[in-house]
Write a protein that holds these residues in place. Structure first.
Motif, PDB file in Angstrom:
ATOM      1  N   ILE A 198       7.004  11.941 -38.763  1.00 14.11           N
ATOM      2  CA  ILE A 198       5.838  11.737 -39.637  1.00 14.11           C
ATOM      3  C   ILE A 198       4.865  12.896 -39.468  1.00 14.11           C
ATOM      4  CG2 ILE A 198       3.915  10.201 -40.201  1.00 14.11           C
ATOM      5  CD1 ILE A 198       5.571   7.897 -39.054  1.00 14.11           C
ATOM      6  N   LEU A 199       4.647  13.314 -38.211  1.00  9.77           N
ATOM      7  CA  LEU A 199       3.769  14.458 -37.943  1.00  9.77           C
ATOM      8  C   LEU A 199       4.307  15.718 -38.612  1.00  9.77           C
ATOM      9  CD1 LEU A 199       1.440  15.885 -36.503  1.00  9.77           C
ATOM     10  CD2 LEU A 199       2.845  15.965 -34.432  1.00  9.77           C
ATOM     11  N   ASP A 200       5.599  15.953 -38.500  1.00 13.20           N
ATOM     12  CA  ASP A 200       6.205  17.135 -39.111  1.00 13.20           C
ATOM     13  C   ASP A 200       6.016  17.132 -40.628  1.00 13.20           C
ATOM     14  OD1 ASP A 200       7.060  17.987 -36.628  1.00 13.20           O
ATOM     15  OD2 ASP A 200       9.108  17.232 -36.866  1.00 13.20           O
ATOM     16  N   ARG A 201       6.176  15.974 -41.236  1.00 12.30           N
ATOM     17  CA  ARG A 201       6.042  15.879 -42.691  1.00 12.30           C
ATOM     18  C   ARG A 201       4.612  16.178 -43.129  1.00 12.30           C
ATOM     19  NH1 ARG A 201       9.463  13.530 -46.036  1.00 12.30           N
ATOM     20  NH2 ARG A 201       7.837  12.352 -47.113  1.00 12.30           N
ATOM     21  N   ILE A 212       1.312   6.708 -38.668  1.00 17.55           N
ATOM     22  CA  ILE A 212       1.280   6.625 -37.207  1.00 17.55           C
ATOM     23  C   ILE A 212       0.370   5.494 -36.724  1.00 17.55           C
ATOM     24  CG2 ILE A 212       1.749   9.096 -36.984  1.00 17.55           C
ATOM     25  CD1 ILE A 212      -1.217   9.444 -36.140  1.00 17.55           C
ATOM     26  N   ASN A 213      -0.187   4.745 -37.697  1.00 13.67           N
ATOM     27  CA  ASN A 213      -1.069   3.610 -37.371  1.00 13.67           C
ATOM     28  C   ASN A 213      -2.241   4.081 -36.501  1.00 13.67           C
ATOM     29  OD1 ASN A 213      -1.875   0.955 -37.527  1.00 13.67           O
ATOM     30  ND2 ASN A 213      -0.535   0.244 -35.874  1.00 13.67           N
ATOM     31  N   TYR A 214      -2.896   5.149 -36.973  1.00  9.50           N
ATOM     32  CA  TYR A 214      -3.913   5.831 -36.166  1.00  9.50           C
ATOM     33  C   TYR A 214      -5.031   4.908 -35.705  1.00  9.50           C
ATOM     34  CZ  TYR A 214      -7.309   9.352 -34.697  1.00  9.50           C
ATOM     35  OH  TYR A 214      -8.220  10.091 -33.972  1.00  9.50           O
ATOM     36  N   GLU A 215      -5.564   4.119 -36.599  1.00  8.97           N
ATOM     37  CA  GLU A 215      -6.720   3.283 -36.251  1.00  8.97           C
ATOM     38  C   GLU A 215      -6.396   2.287 -35.149  1.00  8.97           C
ATOM     39  OE1 GLU A 215      -9.927   3.341 -37.001  1.00  8.97           O
ATOM     40  OE2 GLU A 215      -9.528   5.222 -38.031  1.00  8.97           O
ATOM     41  N   ASP A 216      -5.244   1.668 -35.227  1.00  9.75           N
ATOM     42  CA  ASP A 216      -4.885   0.660 -34.222  1.00  9.75           C
ATOM     43  C   ASP A 216      -4.335   1.284 -32.946  1.00  9.75           C
ATOM     44  OD1 ASP A 216      -5.656  -1.459 -35.814  1.00  9.75           O
ATOM     45  OD2 ASP A 216      -3.682  -1.674 -36.729  1.00  9.75           O
TER      46      ASP A 216
END
Length: 218
Positions: free
Chosen positions: A110-113, A128-132
């Protein structure tokens, strides 16, 4: 800044560890894992020898192949410093890799994309569900990723579970250390910049674990 529930649990654990340390100082015995971990960090960084000039730090970085940057998660200025440092380092070095804590290693695709422009920022944060999973203010971390994208520096997420359980902090550090060691082996002539939480950077924590892994392989 707003913390997610998971990050609040982690911060609470750290605060509890600090309370236990104070209790120990006034005579109450506490040998918990969390207290030992925080105590090792506090003992090592309780004071300093002198104030480092930015130019001197860069000079040391020019001679290093592994560079640790302590990340104070709640302070966006900590992340903007890391972003500025990477930009300054890149003036003299083209072979740089960046490793960061907010992204789990399992979310590398996901980061690469996102870094390649195939998905939007919001899609990345949702993916990446950053908030949680992380929950700290995004602006500072965005500055780090923006610097890497501008400079075409590859970025790797290196964190792993359990992120919010201080009782298993050693297991988490070991998993992260293995990823760092693999990145160094993958690009032995380059410079690896690791941006990770400050308490993990005591000599016997992540740096010591990475050193042990690499020594065993040499």
């Amino acid at each position: 800044m707003t913390y997610s529930k998971q990050r609040l649990r982690e911060v609470t654990e750290l605060k509890r560890a600090a309370v236990k340390r104070i209790q120990s100082d006034i005579g109450e015995l506490d040998v918990s894992t969390s207290r030992k971990y925080i105590h090792e960090f506090s003992r090592e960084f309780d004071t300093f020898h002198s104030v480092c000039e930015p130019g001197a730090i860069l000079e040391e970085a020019h001679r290093a192949n592994l560079i640790w940057i302590a990340d104070y998660h709640a302070l966006p200025r900590s992340q903007t410093y890391a972003a500025r440092f990477v930009r300054e380092l890149a003036v003299h070095h083209s072979n740089i890799t960046l490793a960061v804590e907010p992204v789990f290693a399992r979310n590398q695709k996901i980061l690469d994309r996102w870094m390649s422009g195939k998905i939007s920022e919001q899609e990345f944060l949702g993916g990446i569900n950053y908030e949680d999973e992380w929950g700290c203010e995004w602006s500072g971390y965005k500055a780090i990723f923006d610097a890497a994208r501008d400079l075409r520096i590859p970025v790797y997420g290196i964190d792993c579970q359990p992120r919010n359980d201080m009782r298993s902090i050693g297991r988490r550090d070991l998993g992260v250390a293995r990823r760092i060691a693999r990145l160094m082996e993958k690009n032995p002539s380059g410079k690896l910049v690791v941006v990770f939480g400050e308490s993990h950077l005591a000599t016997n924590h992540l740096p010591g674990r990475v050193r042990t892994i690499l020594d065993k392989k040499n």
